[in-house]
Design an enzyme around this catalytic site. Structure first.
Site, PDB file in Angstrom:
ATOM      1  N   ILE A 169       0.805  -1.074   0.072  1.00  0.00           N
ATOM      2  CA  ILE A 169       0.077  -0.048  -0.048  1.00  0.00           C
ATOM      3  C   ILE A 169       1.009   1.268   0.154  1.00  0.00           C
ATOM      4  O   ILE A 169       1.807   1.234   0.462  1.00  0.00           O
ATOM      5  CB  ILE A 169      -0.706  -0.043   1.080  1.00  0.00           C
ATOM      6  CG1 ILE A 169      -1.920   1.155   1.352  1.00  0.00           C
ATOM      7  CG2 ILE A 169      -0.256  -0.006   2.510  1.00  0.00           C
ATOM      8  CD1 ILE A 169      -3.211   1.065   2.209  1.00  0.00           C
ATOM      9  N   CYS A 170       0.536   2.333  -0.745  1.00  0.00           N
ATOM     10  CA  CYS A 170       1.108   3.492  -0.767  1.00  0.00           C
ATOM     11  C   CYS A 170       2.665   3.546  -1.173  1.00  0.00           C
ATOM     12  O   CYS A 170       3.024   3.037  -2.098  1.00  0.00           O
ATOM     13  CB  CYS A 170       0.922   4.230   0.618  1.00  0.00           C
ATOM     14  SG  CYS A 170       1.180   6.337   0.595  1.00  0.00           S
ATOM     15  N   GLY A 171       3.479   4.013  -0.066  1.00  0.00           N
ATOM     16  CA  GLY A 171       4.852   3.877  -0.151  1.00  0.00           C
ATOM     17  C   GLY A 171       5.574   2.579  -0.619  1.00  0.00           C
ATOM     18  O   GLY A 171       6.565   2.385  -1.120  1.00  0.00           O
TER      19      GLY A 171
ATOM     20  N   THR B 293       4.397   0.375  -2.529  1.00  0.00           N
ATOM     21  CA  THR B 293       4.358  -0.018  -3.909  1.00  0.00           C
ATOM     22  C   THR B 293       5.474   0.904  -4.623  1.00  0.00           C
ATOM     23  O   THR B 293       6.192   0.229  -5.528  1.00  0.00           O
ATOM     24  CB  THR B 293       3.017   0.694  -4.598  1.00  0.00           C
ATOM     25  OG1 THR B 293       3.031   2.027  -4.391  1.00  0.00           O
ATOM     26  CG2 THR B 293       1.847   0.109  -4.062  1.00  0.00           C
TER      27      THR B 293
END
Length: 98
Positions: A22-24, A26
């Protein structure tokens, strides 16, 4: 900094285990080339392109809230609830297989 986590993600993906990002997270996967050949999503394609000069997976980017490609699940920062739902579905499925 993310080296040990990325190595574990690679091991899990290669062994058929599930990895969710999720988020960072990725971005860390993009830096490691783990999104190059898999359908995925993140905060935006621009986020990955601008933040990761090593990112080569733009052709496989999907503008969806959550994307599952085999044993990899990705989402952007707004996808926490969808990620939790996806993980619960996966775990429920795996428990039923036992």
């Amino acid at each position: 900094m993310n080296g040990p986590i990325i190595e574990k993600a690679k091991q899990l993906l290669n062994a058929g285990g599930h990895v969710a990002a999720i988020c960072g997270a990725t971005l860390a996967l993009a830096d490691a080339g783990l999104l190059d050949d898999r359908q995925h999503t993140s905060n935006s394609p621009e986020y990955l392109n601008l933040s990761s000069p090593l990112y080569k997976g733009a052709a496989r980017y999907k503008g969806e809230k959550i994307v599952a490609d085999g044993n990899l699940i990705t989402t952007g920062s707004a996808g926490a609830l969808e990620l939790a739902r996806g993980l619960l579905r996966c775990w429920t499925f795996l428990r039923k297989r036992r």
